[in-house]
Design a protein around this motif. Structure first.
Motif, PDB file in Angstrom:
ATOM      1  N   GLY A  78       0.647  -1.304  -0.012  1.00  0.00           N
ATOM      2  CA  GLY A  78      -0.135   0.099  -0.095  1.00  0.00           C
ATOM      3  C   GLY A  78       0.849   1.356   0.081  1.00  0.00           C
ATOM      4  O   GLY A  78       0.069   2.396   0.094  1.00  0.00           O
ATOM      5  N   ILE A  79       2.142   0.873  -0.005  1.00  0.00           N
ATOM      6  CA  ILE A  79       3.069   2.335  -0.191  1.00  0.00           C
ATOM      7  C   ILE A  79       2.878   3.187  -1.002  1.00  0.00           C
ATOM      8  O   ILE A  79       2.813   4.582  -0.957  1.00  0.00           O
ATOM      9  N   PRO A  80       2.679   2.846  -2.094  1.00  0.00           N
ATOM     10  CA  PRO A  80       2.332   3.743  -3.467  1.00  0.00           C
ATOM     11  C   PRO A  80       1.407   4.836  -3.101  1.00  0.00           C
ATOM     12  O   PRO A  80       1.413   5.790  -3.530  1.00  0.00           O
ATOM     13  N   TYR A  81       0.267   4.202  -2.596  1.00  0.00           N
ATOM     14  CA  TYR A  81      -0.985   5.261  -2.038  1.00  0.00           C
ATOM     15  C   TYR A  81      -0.368   6.448  -1.454  1.00  0.00           C
ATOM     16  O   TYR A  81      -0.686   7.621  -1.742  1.00  0.00           O
ATOM     17  N   GLY A  82       0.316   6.243  -0.300  1.00  0.00           N
ATOM     18  CA  GLY A  82       0.907   7.384   0.214  1.00  0.00           C
ATOM     19  C   GLY A  82       2.163   8.292  -0.344  1.00  0.00           C
ATOM     20  O   GLY A  82       2.408   9.502  -0.176  1.00  0.00           O
ATOM     21  N   LEU A  83       2.615   7.771  -1.699  1.00  0.00           N
ATOM     22  CA  LEU A  83       3.709   8.358  -2.447  1.00  0.00           C
ATOM     23  C   LEU A  83       3.081   8.966  -3.604  1.00  0.00           C
ATOM     24  O   LEU A  83       3.841   9.544  -4.455  1.00  0.00           O
ATOM     25  N   ALA A  84       1.948   8.838  -3.796  1.00  0.00           N
ATOM     26  CA  ALA A  84       1.110   9.293  -4.969  1.00  0.00           C
ATOM     27  C   ALA A  84       1.464  10.872  -5.542  1.00  0.00           C
ATOM     28  O   ALA A  84       1.678  11.032  -6.570  1.00  0.00           O
ATOM     29  N   MET A 143      -3.634   7.064  -6.705  1.00  0.00           N
ATOM     30  CA  MET A 143      -4.538   6.594  -5.614  1.00  0.00           C
ATOM     31  C   MET A 143      -5.511   5.896  -5.803  1.00  0.00           C
ATOM     32  O   MET A 143      -5.991   4.921  -5.141  1.00  0.00           O
ATOM     33  N   ALA A 144      -6.227   5.999  -6.966  1.00  0.00           N
ATOM     34  CA  ALA A 144      -7.609   5.080  -7.122  1.00  0.00           C
ATOM     35  C   ALA A 144      -7.118   3.739  -8.152  1.00  0.00           C
ATOM     36  O   ALA A 144      -8.215   2.951  -8.021  1.00  0.00           O
ATOM     37  N   GLY A 145      -6.099   3.601  -8.564  1.00  0.00           N
ATOM     38  CA  GLY A 145      -5.749   2.535  -9.392  1.00  0.00           C
ATOM     39  C   GLY A 145      -5.956   1.334  -8.412  1.00  0.00           C
ATOM     40  O   GLY A 145      -6.684   0.356  -8.949  1.00  0.00           O
ATOM     41  N   LEU A 197      -0.520  -0.854 -10.292  1.00  0.00           N
ATOM     42  CA  LEU A 197      -1.399  -0.729  -9.104  1.00  0.00           C
ATOM     43  C   LEU A 197      -2.858  -1.342  -9.170  1.00  0.00           C
ATOM     44  O   LEU A 197      -3.418  -1.900  -8.174  1.00  0.00           O
ATOM     45  N   ALA A 198      -3.218  -1.215 -10.265  1.00  0.00           N
ATOM     46  CA  ALA A 198      -4.510  -1.883 -10.556  1.00  0.00           C
ATOM     47  C   ALA A 198      -4.510  -3.470 -10.368  1.00  0.00           C
ATOM     48  O   ALA A 198      -5.369  -4.210  -9.812  1.00  0.00           O
ATOM     49  N   LEU A 199      -3.536  -3.883 -10.963  1.00  0.00           N
ATOM     50  CA  LEU A 199      -3.113  -5.189 -10.902  1.00  0.00           C
ATOM     51  C   LEU A 199      -2.937  -5.920  -9.427  1.00  0.00           C
ATOM     52  O   LEU A 199      -3.251  -6.814  -8.998  1.00  0.00           O
TER      53      LEU A 199
END
Length: 434
Positions: free
Chosen positions: A259-265, A283-285, A337-339
């Motif tokens: 989930g780290i990419p959400y916080g680095l968007a 963030m939505a991916g 991120l969708a994957l």
């Protein structure tokens, strides 16, 4: 696809004595679950709470940013929404100490009262942060009470379907918050938006009050009620002394890595020369992927197969993060991120399996402990990732998180491959004995 009723129980919301679905009828679970009046009420209350939570997070971060002009202050505001669960195991046991319907209502009303205070014009930033922290605390006993109550209302494969519906609703709530939050704030301002969000929690409490039957506390009045510290200790012992529960909990906590990419968007978007819109897509991916994956996993894949897929899917969830080795463009970031979200829908099944494998008397506290650990893992992961991204950039941080996630998921997959069959038999027995 036709979805015939599994039994002839009247649709009065009280399905505690209904039988588990046969192996041929597991796909009918969604319609059967939505036909239960009590579940519809719990589901609607959850939907209102999710929408309210996401609107609150967005509106509060905008409010803080407008007052301070500081991106760091706005970031701290969002991080605070993840961190309260670090201390909330102390109150997760409320779901086992008191009637769960009463806990849900009290939590919603408490959140509504605190939220109104956050939106008062002129409130200092430090006070907003404290109030926001306090507004998140009741969400843990609320979620613990909801999960434990659903296990009393619905059993067997239909419980898996019910948790899938709840989590799919969560993903839609996140998407709705991302899309609608900014628009509402732009029209009426952050203060009014924040204060109005409290109405959603009042409506949630009203839905539970009118639509859910009152049930006694799992601990009867004649039993001596232990203290919170004792319950937390016993709950941790319950979870971590059982290899099956321990593995399911650790599989859930992998979200702290993937989930780290959400916080680095936002810094990710800035590094490729894009703006806030690109950050929103990033963030939505995962939420879009989780919605699609959840439908496929719970509607197409048979229950025994999906249970055995937990380990491989956990590995696959973290694997796409390795694409950041090549500095992917925006479209590939969102696709990766969708994957992650598609594979990460294994959490739907792991969640249901965990709750059904915990003894009834400890479900509320055990679920609360794991949910708190999940939130804390995500919050700490985002804070650490933001710190290291300042020195090394987002790409190396995301790749490192992905590599650690693949390694941890692979290590958890080995014991789970031996436990999956036993878990399937336990869940089937739970449904048949309900």
């Amino acid at each position: 696809m036709a979805n015939p009723r599994l039994d002839n129980t009247p649709d009065n919301g009280d399905h505690e004595s209904s039988s588990a679905p046969s192996n041929d009828d597991w796909r009918s679970s969604y319609r059967d679950v939505m036909a239960i009046g009590e579940f519809r009420s719990v589901w609607l209350a959850h939907a209102l709470s999710m929408i309210g939570t996401n609107l609150l997070n967005i509106a509060t971060s905008v409010l803080v940013f407008q007052v301070t002009g500081s991106a760091l202050a706005a970031g701290v505001t969002l991080a605070l929404t993840f961190l309260p669960p670090i201390v909330s195991p102390l109150i997760a046991g409320l779901a086992d100490l008191f009637p769960r319907r009463r806990v849900m209502i009290a939590c919603d009303l408490a959140r509504a009262a605190v939220i109104v205070l956050i939106g008062i014009p002129g409130m200092p930033i430090w006070a907003i942060w404290i109030l926001l922290f306090c507004s998140v605390l009741p969400s843990i006993p609320f979620a613990a009470a909801r999960a434990a109550m659903l296990a009393e209302i619905i059993q067997g494969e239909r419980y898996v379907a019910s948790t899938a519906i709840i989590q799919l609703t969560s993903q839609l709530g996140i998407l709705a918050g991302l899309v609608a939050g900014g628009l509402i704030v732009s029209f009426v301002g952050p203060n009014v938006t924040v204060m109005s969000t409290g109405i959603l929690f009042v409506l949630s409490a009203l839905v539970v009050l009118l639509g859910v039957r009152a049930r006694p506390s799992p601990l009867t009045e004649r039993e001596e009620r232990p203290g919170f510290l004792a319950m937390t200790r016993d709950g941790a012992k319950l979870v971590f002394s059982d290899p099956r529960l321990r593995t399911l909990a650790l599989l859930a906590w992998l979200a702290g890595l993937y989930g780290i990419p959400y916080g680095l968007a936002n810094p990710m978007a800035a590094e490729i020369g894009a703006g806030a819109a690109a950050a929103g897509f990033i963030m939505a991916g995962s939420s879009v992927g989780a919605f699609v994956g959840g439908l496929v996993l719970t509607r197409i894949i048979p229950p025994p197969t999906r249970m055995r897929l937990l380990g491989p899917l956990a590995v696959l969830t973290c694997l796409p993060l390795l694409l950041w080795l090549v500095g992917p463009p925006l479209w590939l970031m969102v696709a990766a991120l969708a994957l992650c979200g598609v594979a990460g829908s294994y959490q739907f099944v792991a969640n249901a399996a965990f709750v059904l494998c915990v003894p009834k008397e400890g479900r509320g506290l055990a679920f609360g402990l794991v949910a708190a650990g999940l939130q804390a893992a995500q919050g700490v992961g985002i804070l650490l990732a933001g710190f290291f991204a300042e020195y090394f950039g987002t790409g190396p941080v995301i790749v490192t998180a992905g590599a650690l996630g693949v390694l941890c998921a692979a290590l958890l997959s080995v014991p789970w491959s031996r436990m999956a069959g036993e878990t399937i038999r336990h869940m089937e027995a739970t449904g048949e004995s309900a």
